[in-house]
Design a protein around this motif. Structure first.
Motif, PDB file in Angstrom:
ATOM      1  N   THR A 454      32.112  28.892 -26.266  1.00 54.51           N
ATOM      2  CA  THR A 454      32.351  27.449 -26.259  1.00 54.51           C
ATOM      3  C   THR A 454      31.374  26.758 -27.200  1.00 54.51           C
ATOM      4  O   THR A 454      30.370  27.350 -27.624  1.00 54.51           O
ATOM      5  N   PRO A 455      31.636  25.495 -27.532  1.00 56.98           N
ATOM      6  CA  PRO A 455      30.652  24.760 -28.336  1.00 56.98           C
ATOM      7  C   PRO A 455      29.273  24.728 -27.691  1.00 56.98           C
ATOM      8  O   PRO A 455      28.259  24.809 -28.380  1.00 56.98           O
ATOM      9  N   ALA A 456      29.220  24.638 -26.354  1.00 56.74           N
ATOM     10  CA  ALA A 456      27.929  24.619 -25.673  1.00 56.74           C
ATOM     11  C   ALA A 456      27.189  25.934 -25.881  1.00 56.74           C
ATOM     12  O   ALA A 456      25.975  25.952 -26.113  1.00 56.74           O
ATOM     13  N   LEU A 457      27.909  27.043 -25.794  1.00 57.04           N
ATOM     14  CA  LEU A 457      27.277  28.350 -25.983  1.00 57.04           C
ATOM     15  C   LEU A 457      26.782  28.510 -27.414  1.00 57.04           C
ATOM     16  O   LEU A 457      25.688  29.040 -27.655  1.00 57.04           O
ATOM     17  N   LEU A 458      27.550  28.036 -28.372  1.00 56.47           N
ATOM     18  CA  LEU A 458      27.110  28.102 -29.773  1.00 56.47           C
ATOM     19  C   LEU A 458      25.846  27.282 -29.988  1.00 56.47           C
ATOM     20  O   LEU A 458      24.944  27.686 -30.731  1.00 56.47           O
ATOM     21  N   ARG A 459      25.766  26.124 -29.336  1.00 58.38           N
ATOM     22  CA  ARG A 459      24.570  25.299 -29.467  1.00 58.38           C
ATOM     23  C   ARG A 459      23.365  26.007 -28.857  1.00 58.38           C
ATOM     24  O   ARG A 459      22.252  25.940 -29.379  1.00 58.38           O
ATOM     25  N   GLU A 460      23.579  26.698 -27.741  1.00 58.01           N
ATOM     26  CA  GLU A 460      22.482  27.440 -27.135  1.00 58.01           C
ATOM     27  C   GLU A 460      21.967  28.515 -28.084  1.00 58.01           C
ATOM     28  O   GLU A 460      20.753  28.704 -28.230  1.00 58.01           O
ATOM     29  N   TRP A 461      22.864  29.211 -28.738  1.00 57.87           N
ATOM     30  CA  TRP A 461      22.443  30.249 -29.686  1.00 57.87           C
ATOM     31  C   TRP A 461      21.694  29.625 -30.864  1.00 57.87           C
ATOM     32  O   TRP A 461      20.729  30.194 -31.367  1.00 57.87           O
ATOM     33  N   GLN A 462      22.174  28.459 -31.305  1.00 56.05           N
ATOM     34  CA  GLN A 462      21.509  27.791 -32.430  1.00 56.05           C
ATOM     35  C   GLN A 462      20.080  27.402 -32.055  1.00 56.05           C
ATOM     36  O   GLN A 462      19.140  27.608 -32.830  1.00 56.05           O
ATOM     37  N   ARG A 463      19.906  26.846 -30.859  1.00 55.81           N
ATOM     38  CA  ARG A 463      18.559  26.465 -30.424  1.00 55.81           C
ATOM     39  C   ARG A 463      17.665  27.697 -30.280  1.00 55.81           C
ATOM     40  O   ARG A 463      16.485  27.658 -30.642  1.00 55.81           O
ATOM     41  N   LEU A 464      18.213  28.759 -29.730  1.00 54.71           N
ATOM     42  CA  LEU A 464      17.440  29.987 -29.589  1.00 54.71           C
ATOM     43  C   LEU A 464      17.000  30.497 -30.956  1.00 54.71           C
ATOM     44  O   LEU A 464      15.846  30.887 -31.142  1.00 54.71           O
ATOM     45  N   SER A 465      17.914  30.487 -31.918  1.00 58.28           N
ATOM     46  CA  SER A 465      17.581  30.959 -33.265  1.00 58.28           C
ATOM     47  C   SER A 465      16.476  30.115 -33.884  1.00 58.28           C
ATOM     48  O   SER A 465      15.533  30.641 -34.495  1.00 58.28           O
ATOM     49  N   MET A 466      16.560  28.792 -33.724  1.00 58.62           N
ATOM     50  CA  MET A 466      15.540  27.910 -34.272  1.00 58.62           C
ATOM     51  C   MET A 466      14.187  28.144 -33.608  1.00 58.62           C
ATOM     52  O   MET A 466      13.144  28.177 -34.270  1.00 58.62           O
ATOM     53  N   HIS A 467      14.218  28.327 -32.290  1.00 60.15           N
ATOM     54  CA  HIS A 467      12.967  28.579 -31.554  1.00 60.15           C
ATOM     55  C   HIS A 467      12.320  29.870 -32.031  1.00 60.15           C
ATOM     56  O   HIS A 467      11.103  29.925 -32.264  1.00 60.15           O
ATOM     57  N   LEU A 468      13.115  30.910 -32.202  1.00 60.79           N
ATOM     58  CA  LEU A 468      12.569  32.212 -32.589  1.00 60.79           C
ATOM     59  C   LEU A 468      12.078  32.216 -34.032  1.00 60.79           C
ATOM     60  O   LEU A 468      11.096  32.891 -34.359  1.00 60.79           O
ATOM     61  N   SER A 469      12.748  31.459 -34.902  1.00 65.29           N
ATOM     62  CA  SER A 469      12.388  31.511 -36.319  1.00 65.29           C
ATOM     63  C   SER A 469      11.259  30.553 -36.687  1.00 65.29           C
ATOM     64  O   SER A 469      10.447  30.860 -37.578  1.00 65.29           O
ATOM     65  N   LEU A 470      11.171  29.399 -36.030  1.00 66.43           N
ATOM     66  CA  LEU A 470      10.191  28.395 -36.417  1.00 66.43           C
ATOM     67  C   LEU A 470       9.122  28.125 -35.357  1.00 66.43           C
ATOM     68  O   LEU A 470       8.105  27.500 -35.654  1.00 66.43           O
TER      69      LEU A 470
END
Length: 609
Positions: A454-470
């Motif tokens: 879902t869009p919500a799940l995609l947003r969760e993955w995006q936030r996780l990616s940003m947290h891990l990378s930056l």
């Protein structure tokens, strides 16, 4: 249940904060008689909590009070942004925008809950819970009534109480629950030790009123402001009422330091950044601790909430975790008192809730370190190109680091009672049949376990990616949970997990099925006869909810899913014989080898306090 005049009530609840009120209300809602004792008058000098998480809101929905929370008086249009800044007159370093308290429009209709977390500070939330508890005919609330002593036998707990008119009265109940906070008299009376990191910081909260602030700052409105200076993160401010009242928290160190009024005023004026009139309403020093009780039960006496676990408020776990304690314990006390459970069921309260506390309080301690992650930057306030670049870098990394605290559904909803005796594990790894499952609006797709993308799940993955990378890595003396376990949450019917939410055609949720008794969620054509007949023989309350809704089938995966009164999955299967049904129900309710236990649930009119 039999009437027994020997008992003042079935349960005595000690402590009238949100956890005690929730427990008394839920017990009364279940028809279990209880007396709540609160040594104060119920007034809130400073609200300790200010956020009701999504799981607590689901409980409020169950109790019929969710609309009261949404209409508590806190401005619903007030932005819930988390803002990183140097002062209200200085530089904004970054922010996490929240269009709604739940995180945005993508989490509303297709999300994982019929509710969203909501901003309702304790001074507004406690009166709602109090009204709910008082509305239950089997719950009796007594303020200015202090527990002075208690003792227990194999049959009862006897409590000595100093009443509002300074009399001493003795109450007798079958169980007693201490919801009396971090300094719990009940926990100390049981001589229960606590383990953990202990003292984290000595902090000072300052409630102040500043009507001019909203109109005299160029910083856009937010709910929580984290102040970073050249020395690092030193304070936070939250918008208590969304109007003119603010709470400043001065983050101290591990050495106790009492702040006088001059130091408090200097701190207020530093966060304001320019002269503004303000009034100090209260100053409350407190100790930030991480401790969990070594046991939650001793005989007929239990502890819950802050009496059982103390946590840094970074993450907002404390009160919400305590209310989930109350819901877990309440249905088990009802089962025992009504005679459809064995004694061992009460032991599962600790088995289930203590690991949840250990996980959450340690996450909160990590969040404290993330709050402090900017560290010292001597040139942070320089009015130069180099200073601007430094502020950009600090803000970028701090914003990414803090995502883990703001988005933590894995902690709020993702705990699973997999090791509990009150849960029956899958006999083999569950392989879902995803053939024919419905697809929806884009993005279409499913994970391996059938979970919709879902869009919500995609947003969760995006936030996780940003947290891990930056995000800035923090150094801990413990192994932290993987970030994905905290920041990602997928609904599941794995035994022990919270049962999934699915919207139904009548605009209700599958979660509305749960609360009183067990519920067997069944496909339209599934045979439920074995469970129904065995439950009747065992006197176990069971309702059947059949559904041919494709979305329900997709979320619940198994043709038969048995859900406990607290909304957690107890068992799932493709079919059930009478033997299977008996084995499952006897294990979950700890009835094997035990007979029914009679107890009273009666009117409290006979009890004077």
């Amino acid at each position: 249940m039999q009437h027994d005049n020997e008992f003042s009530a079935d349960v005595i609840v000690v402590g009238g904060g949100p956890v005690g009120l929730a427990l008394a209300g839920d017990l009364g809602w279940r028809g279990i008689s209880c007396i709540l004792l609160e040594q104060g008058d119920g007034s809130i000098v400073q609200p300790k909590m200010d956020g009701v998480n999504v799981r607590t809101m689901e409980f409020c929905r169950r109790w019929g009070i969710v609309d009261q929370v949404y209409n508590c008086g806190y401005p619903r249009e007030y932005p819930q942004d988390m803002v990183y800044l140097t002062s209200f007159s200085g530089y904004e370093l970054g922010r996490e925008e929240f269009a709604t308290p739940s995180g945005g429009s993508e989490e509303s209709r297709p999300g994982i809950s019929p509710e969203s977390r909501f901003r309702c500070p304790q001074n507004l939330f406690d009166p709602i819970l109090r009204k709910f508890a008082q509305a239950q005919s089997q719950a009796s609330l007594h303020y200015l009534s202090r527990l002075t002593a208690f003792e227990q036998s194999d049959a009862a707990v006897v409590a000595t109480v100093q009443t509002a008119d300074d009399r001493t009265q003795t109450l007798r109940a079958r169980y007693l629950v201490g919801c009396d906070g971090a300094a719990s008299r009940v926990r100390k009376g049981l001589d229960i030790a606590m383990s953990g990191l202990g003292t984290l910081t000595y902090t000072t909260n300052v409630l102040f009123r500043c009507p001019a602030l909203r109109d005299h700052t160029h910083i856009r409105l937010g709910y929580r402001y984290l102040f970073v200076g050249p020395e690092g993160t030193w304070a936070t401010v939250v918008a208590i009422d969304g109007r003119d009242t603010w709470r400043l928290s001065l983050i101290g160190g591990k050495e106790r330091k009492e702040l006088g009024e001059p130091e408090v005023r200097a701190a207020i004026e530093r966060v304001l950044g320019q002269p503004m009139p303000y009034t100090i309403l209260s100053i409350v020093p407190w100790v930030r601790r991480e401790l969990v009780a070594d046991t939650y039960r001793s005989g007929r006496v239990f502890i819950a909430g802050d009496a059982a676990h103390m946590t840094s408020p970074t993450g907002g776990f404390g009160m919400n975790m305590g209310i989930a304690d109350a819901v877990d314990l309440s249905w088990k006390l009802e089962a025992m008192l009504r005679g459809w459970a064995g004694e061992a069921l009460l032991d599962t309260y600790e088995t289930e809730r203590r690991p949840v506390a250990l996980r959450a309080v340690r996450e909160a301690s990590g969040n404290l370190l993330r709050t402090l992650s900017p560290g010292a930057n001597a040139r942070l306030l320089d009015a130069s190109f180099e200073g601007a670049l430094l502020r950009y870098e600090v803000g970028k990394h701090f914003s990414a680091t803090m995502l883990r605290e703001w988005y933590k559904l894995g902690i709020d909803l993702g705990y699973v009672y997999a090791d509990s005796p009150a849960v029956v594990p899958d006999e083999a790894p569950w392989v879902p049949d995803t053939a024919g499952l419905p697809q929806g609006v884009p993005p279409d797709g499913r994970l391996g376990d059938g979970t919709r993308v879902t869009p919500a799940l995609l947003r969760e993955w995006q936030r996780l990616s940003m947290h891990l990378s930056l995000g800035t890595p923090i150094e801990t003396s413990w192994q932290e949970l993987p970030a994905r376990e905290v920041m990602l949450y997928c609904q599941t019917t794995a035994p022990g997990a919270r049962a999934p939410h699915v919207w139904l055609a009548d605009d209700t949720s599958t979660l509305d099925w749960f609360g009183k008794g067990f519920v067997l969620v069944a496909d339209a054509g599934a045979d439920t006869g074995a469970f129904e007949s065995v439950a009747a023989a065992l006197r176990t309350p069971l309702a059947v909810q059949r559904s041919d809704n494709a979305a329900v089938r997709a979320a619940y995966v198994a043709p038969l899913v048995l859900v406990r009164p607290d909304g957690h999955v107890a068992w799932r299967g493709r079919c059930a014989t009478a033997r299977t049904a008996r084995r499952v129900l006897e294990q979950i309710t700890a009835q094997s080898g035990s007979g029914p236990i009679c107890a009273n649930t009666h009117s409290l009119e006979e009890t004077s306090l």
